[in-house]
Design an enzyme around this catalytic site. Structure first.
Site, short mmCIF file in Angstrom:
data_model
loop_
_atom_site.label_atom_id
_atom_site.label_comp_id
_atom_site.label_asym_id
_atom_site.label_seq_id
_atom_site.Cartn_x
_atom_site.Cartn_y
_atom_site.Cartn_z
N LEU A 126 25.94 -38.33 -71.63
CA LEU A 126 26.21 -36.93 -71.97
C LEU A 126 26.95 -36.82 -73.29
O LEU A 126 26.85 -35.83 -73.99
CB LEU A 126 27.05 -36.27 -70.88
N GLY A 151 35.92 -43.22 -74.18
CA GLY A 151 34.74 -43.93 -73.70
C GLY A 151 33.62 -42.95 -73.43
O GLY A 151 33.82 -41.73 -73.46
N LYS A 207 33.05 -40.66 -66.41
CA LYS A 207 33.68 -41.10 -67.66
C LYS A 207 34.04 -42.56 -67.50
O LYS A 207 34.79 -42.93 -66.60
CB LYS A 207 34.92 -40.26 -67.94
N ASP A 266 45.32 -32.70 -76.65
CA ASP A 266 44.06 -32.74 -77.40
C ASP A 266 43.17 -31.58 -76.99
O ASP A 266 42.01 -31.75 -76.63
CB ASP A 266 43.36 -34.08 -77.18
#
Ligand SMILES: *[C@@H]1O[C@H](CO)[C@@H](O)[C@H](O)[C@H]1NC(C)=O
Ligand SMILES: *[C@@H]1O[C@H](CO)[C@@H](O)[C@H](O)[C@H]1NC(C)=O
Ligand SMILES: *[C@@H]1O[C@H](CO)[C@@H](O)[C@H](O)[C@H]1NC(C)=O
Ligand SMILES: *[C@@H]1O[C@H](CO)[C@@H](O)[C@H](O)[C@H]1NC(C)=O
Ligand SMILES: *[C@@H]1O[C@H](CO)[C@@H](O)[C@H](O)[C@H]1NC(C)=O
Ligand SMILES: *[C@@H]1O[C@H](CO)[C@@H](O)[C@H](O)[C@H]1NC(C)=O
Ligand SMILES: *[C@@H]1O[C@H](CO)[C@@H](O)[C@H](O)[C@H]1NC(C)=O
Ligand SMILES: *[C@@H]1O[C@H](CO)[C@@H](O)[C@H](O)[C@H]1NC(C)=O
Ligand SMILES: *[C@@H]1O[C@H](CO)[C@@H](O)[C@H](O)[C@H]1NC(C)=O
Ligand SMILES: *[C@@H]1O[C@H](CO)[C@@H](O)[C@H](O)[C@H]1NC(C)=O
Ligand SMILES: *[C@@H]1O[C@H](CO)[C@@H](O)[C@H](O)[C@H]1NC(C)=O
Ligand SMILES: *[C@@H]1O[C@H](CO)[C@@H](O)[C@H](O)[C@H]1NC(C)=O
Length: 854
Positions: A543, A549, A565, A662
């Site tokens: 995706l 990662g 993930k 973030d």
């Protein structure tokens, strides 16, 4: 004395009577009848399923309380606690019973009374009612737990609404009985794991005016609602919540109280005075998932008196708001209401024997506490000597105008200011400490051998555990490599992901609430590598590639789609720590956060399994001319609000207090209805071990969304997230990337917005592809909020709860923003290089170079 023992004796006799013929029914429904008992595993559920009553243990506490909570809230939102001051401690033998005289008794060890509703008045009244054996205790749909006459439900013997804990529900009262003086006030919990009465309380003016007050220690008043004029509270008009809440004030010869109601049945609503000393007004829309904050009183956290207790210092920029004065330590961990105590005792009383005088440590920029004695003295030195002379003097301050101020007793309500924000701040105060206190030596600049010794000690203290941990991890990995994780009897054996039955559909949690309980009680599932690999087709459907990662799409047997993930191998974290962190993070549940469903730890792999978001991320739509039109103004505003609520939850309402670090459009995922969900939260925790080993690009944040203090000095706080949020708001309104301005006169979007704002053309900022917004005033308000969030100084930026108040209270004027950071065209690359907090330059210097090129 006699009066004391008599009821207890009577109680005891009564208890013996009915305990002896107690029958063991399992309770179903909303009613407890005489002779029945509710055990720790039973609950009462109100008729329409809104509230649940039973036993609970807050957090990691071992104490057991009887309480009421919303049945459908994922993180048990407690609205009432019966025995807040007298916990039980053995679940197996704790029961709630209704005596045949019609009073409730909470027993532990089957016979010891921990709590009961017994009072003499009640007893007298009950004996005048012929059929108390018909009494019943019922949990009503409004959250009121009542004991009433079963044959005549209008006769109420006792109700929980008369004894609120920290929560005010619609229909409940905050008031005072003018005859008995009995008050209904909300009192905060002592800390998030202890419902005992804390320092903060909300109640009605005992003098009978129509005002609500918030007080510290039931005495010092620090907030007032202003008078109720029949429509609004004079000083807190936003409490009306867009006319959803209707308040009424009743005052007659018997009592004076406030109550409120909510007309629209799609809303649940509550007021709570929380451990931070603010009264929060929250609401919950039917079939949605989490609580929304609509107002906080006082409006900012600094308005709360004495938040950090004696000798504690409030600092808005500190991640926990409170710290101890130097030379002091917290009395109780995580409980600031208990304040701080000295690390070393003062020597004043026995200075002759020890031969050392106490010293003073200078602290700057502190708001001084109020309770000082002030008088004229010719010099600071005289003032110091005076304080030294009086053993109970704990601090002094000297000022040429007001003279010498001395403080005795506890120092309360100290507030640290990073900048001189008003005339109270900027003051210096000298705190008395024991001569042996190391802080004092550092403070006086006299570096002696003590410091060197300390350094050696610190080094050893770090080195020895590090060696042990490294060795432990080494052994751990060896076990892992052998393909078997022998950890506490196979706890880490993975489930089969493909066959796992997640209950993921948020809307179903309202209908089948039992599944919520199931999930709540379940540990975060751990899956085998094999099954994750099969579910993702050997990691074939990628995706995207994040800083931590790659992310892959997967599908389970039942058709549920997931996102996996796969973390870069070197996260710098031990397995158990990783596991612990993910379990903590999975407990964060909010409608505006992506849900973590499970994890996989095997073969040196660490993977996180999330719910899959079909509509990709915000940047996919926002920065594309065609797709951007799918996000109409209504959707955009909903997205901004959703992000704000999710971020507020991370900052304030989850137990962990997470700073995202973030926040940017690619981390805002969109569900099938374009509701925003923040992703990658908690990553900072997972990777905190050795940040340089993670992809620094990602962990250090992304240029364009990083606040100046973070980008330049590696300092981050909740205010750095607020900055990123401000950038997001401006991007959502304008449809442009912050960094897409290389060839215009402005350095970036913030500069562009600031220019337009100053020339009164802020509306030119709006995304031209969308056409006119429904309300330009609303849009201007959002631009204003965005600009407030990106101000240069963290102290100027609002907190997320301020932001929500600004969004909700459309009629309250907003402050004028000051110049945003990164506007003056100054060259970022000339400053120190982009640093992560560990001091290692970021690999993201490419972006910096691009700006350098201008
Ligand atoms: C419970 O009661 C029994 C008998 O009265 C007593 O021996 C025991 O210590 C009690 N347990 C607790 C936890 O109070
Ligand atoms: C009390 O209950 C008994 C038995 O249920 C009933 O016969 C009697 O009429 C009741 N008395 C009153 C005053 O309701
Ligand atoms: C249950 O009743 C309460 C109070 O009457 C109401 O506010 C709430 O909306 C109801 N909930 C449901 C699911 O019907
Ligand atoms: C309440 O009344 C007392 C006595 O009249 C007065 O001293 C006090 O200031 C009043 N408090 C308020 C909040 O008006
Ligand atoms: C709170 O008030 C009580 C008396 O009302 C007093 O004994 C206690 O010391 C006060 N607590 C603090 C922390 O000042
Ligand atoms: C709330 O009601 C007041 C008067 O009852 C009205 O003036 C105001 O416009 C209403 N506000 C909203 C948001 O409906
Ligand atoms: C006040 O209490 C008395 C005695 O309980 C009662 O008769 C009277 O109706 C009450 N007044 C009001 C306004 O409720
Ligand atoms: C809500 O209900 C109260 C009383 O039930 C009524 O006075 C008020 O006007 C209603 N408000 C709205 C906005 O419908
Ligand atoms: C209640 O609120 C919902 C959501 O805001 C709204 O859609 C609905 O029309 C309202 N119902 C009434 C009766 O006001
Ligand atoms: C106190 O305020 C001054 C002036 O704003 C500032 O330069 C200084 O760094 C502050 N000191 C501390 C300890 O925060
Ligand atoms: C992980 O959590 C368990 C249980 O809460 C605790 O005993 C253990 O010390 C934790 N381990 C680490 C490395 O934090
Ligand atoms: C972090 O990782 C780097 C590179 O592997 C290593 O040199 C450094 O010592 C580590 N730092 C800490 C604090 O573990």
């Amino acid at each position: 004395m006699c009066v004391e023992t008599k009821p207890r004796f009577l109680l005891f006799v009564l208890l013996l009577l009915f305990v002896s013929h107690r029958t063991c029914f399992s309770i179903v429904g909303d009613t407890l009848l005489v002779g029945q008992s509710l055990s720790a595993s039973d609950t009462l559920i109100s008729q329409n399923g809104t509230f649940e009553l039973g036993f609970f243990q807050p957090g990691a506490s071992l104490s057991i309380y009887l309480g009421i909570w919303y049945k459908n809230s994922a993180d048990k939102t407690i609205v009432w606690v019966a025995n807040r001051e007298s916990p039980a401690n053995d679940p197996a033998s704790s029961t709630l019973e209704l005596s045949d005289d019609g009073f409730l008794v909470l027993l532990t060890n089957f016979t010891e009374t921990v709590w009961s509703t017994f009072t003499w008045e009640f007893s007298a009244r009950a004996s005048s009612v012929p059929n108390t054996s018909k009494a019943e205790a019922v949990l009503l749909d409004d959250g009121n737990f009542v004991v009433r006459d079963g044959s005549n439900p209008a006769t109420i013997y006792w109700q929980s609404f008369d004894y609120p804990t920290d929560t005010w529900l619609p229909g409940g009262k905050l008031g005072i009985n003018k005859h008995t003086g009995q008050v209904q006030r909300l009192i905060s919990w002592k800390n998030s794991e202890d419902p005992a009465p804390g320092m903060f309380s909300v109640g009605i003016d005992p003098n009978g005016s129509s005002q609500l007050f918030i007080e510290w220690n039931r005495s010092h008043r620090y907030w007032s609602s202003g008078d109720w004029n029949g429509e609004i509270f004079a000083l807190a008009p936003e409490m009306r919540l867009n006319n959803i809440s209707t308040f009424s004030h009743v005052s007659n010869e018997n009592e004076s109280y406030f109550t409120y109601s909510v007309n629209n049945t799609s809303y649940l609503s509550r007021f709570v005075i929380d451990v931070s000393g603010r009264m929060q007004q929250l609401y919950w829309l039917e079939y949605q998932w989490s609580w929304y904050l609509s107002s906080s009183q006082p409006r900012d956290q600094a308005g709360v008196y004495g938040l950090c207790g004696a000798f504690g210092v409030f600092n808005e920029n500190s991640s926990s708001y409170c710290e101890c004065l130097k030379g002091f330590k917290p009395l109780v961990q995580n409980d600031w209401s208990s304040g701080c105590v000295r690390k070393s005792p003062l020597q004043c009383q026995n200075k002759r024997s020890v031969g050392k005088e106490d010293g003073f440590l200078k602290i700057s920029n502190l708001t001084l506490p109020a309770n000082s004695k002030t008088y004229q003295k010719e010099s600071a030195e005289r003032c110091r000597l005076d304080c030294l002379e009086i053993c109970s003097c704990v601090a002094y301050a000297y000022n040429n105008n007001s003279g010498c101020s001395l403080w005795e007793g506890d120092l309360i309500n100290l507030q640290q200011h990073s900048e001189v924000a008003d005339d109270r701040a900027g003051a210096e105060i000298y705190i008395r400490l024991a001569a042996s206190e190391p802080e004092l030596q550092i403070g006086n600049g006299s570096t002696g051998t003590g410091n060197i010794k300390r350094t050696v000690r610190t080094t050893l203290a770090v080195a020895i555990p590090t060696t042990l941990i490294t060795f432990g991890l080494f052994m751990y990995f060896r076990c892992l490599r052998k393909g078997k994780l022998i950890h506490r009897g196979n706890e880490y054996t993975g489930h089969d992901l493909l066959l796992f039955d997640f209950d993921t559909d948020p809307s179903s949690t309202n209908k089948e609430s039992s599944s919520v309980d199931k999930r709540k009680n379940m540990e975060l599932p751990l899956f085998s590598y094999e099954s994750v690999s099969v579910a993702t087709g050997q990691f074939s459907d990628k995706l995207g590639e994040g800083g931590f990662g790659p992310v892959y799409k997967g599908k389970l047997s039942k058709g549920l789609e997931i996102a996996v993930k796969r973390l870069s191998e070197r996260s710098g974290q031990g397995l158990e720590e990783f596991r612990n962190e993910t379990i903590l993070i999975a407990k964060l549940q909010h409608r505006n956060l992506v849900r973590l469903l499970g994890s996989c730890i095997e073969r040196d792999e660490k993977m996180l399994i999330y719910e899959y978001m079909p509509n990709k991320s915000l940047d996919f739509f926002l920065f594309d001319a065609n797709r951007g039109q799918i996000l109409d103004w209504g959707t955009r505003i909903r997205i901004i609000e959703g992000i704000a609520q999710g971020l507020l939850y991370l900052h304030r309402y989850s137990r962990l207090r997470i700073i995202h670090r973030d926040l940017k459009p690619s981390n805002i995922l969109l569900d099938s209805e374009m509701n925003p969900k923040i992703s990658d939260f908690g990553m900072a925790r997972i990777f905190r071990g050795n940040e340089t080993q993670a992809n620094t690009n990602r962990i250090a944040g992304t240029y364009g969304y990083m606040s100046p203090e973070y980008a330049m000095e590696g300092l981050f706080s909740i205010k750095s997230d607020v900055f990123s949020f401000g950038v997001l708001v401006l991007e959502i309104v304008s449809g442009r990337k912050n960094t897409s301005f290389y060839h215009s006169d402005s350095l970036n979007l913030l500069g562009h917005a600031w220019k337009l704002w100053n020339s009164n053309k802020a509306l030119d900022l709006m995304d031209p592809s969308l056409g006119d917004p429904p309300s330009t005033a609303t849009l201007l308000r959002y631009i204003n909020i965005g600009l407030l969030c990106v101000q240069e100084s963290p102290a100027d930026r609002p907190t997320m709860s301020d932001v929500i108040s600004m969004i909700v209270n459309e009629h309250v004027a907003l402050p004028e923003p000051r110049q945003p950071a990164f506007v003056a065209g100054r060259n970022v690359a000339e400053q120190r290089p982009l640093m992560s907090s560990s001091g290692v330059p970021s690999v993201n210097s490419m972006t910096i170079t691009a700006i350098d090129g201008r």
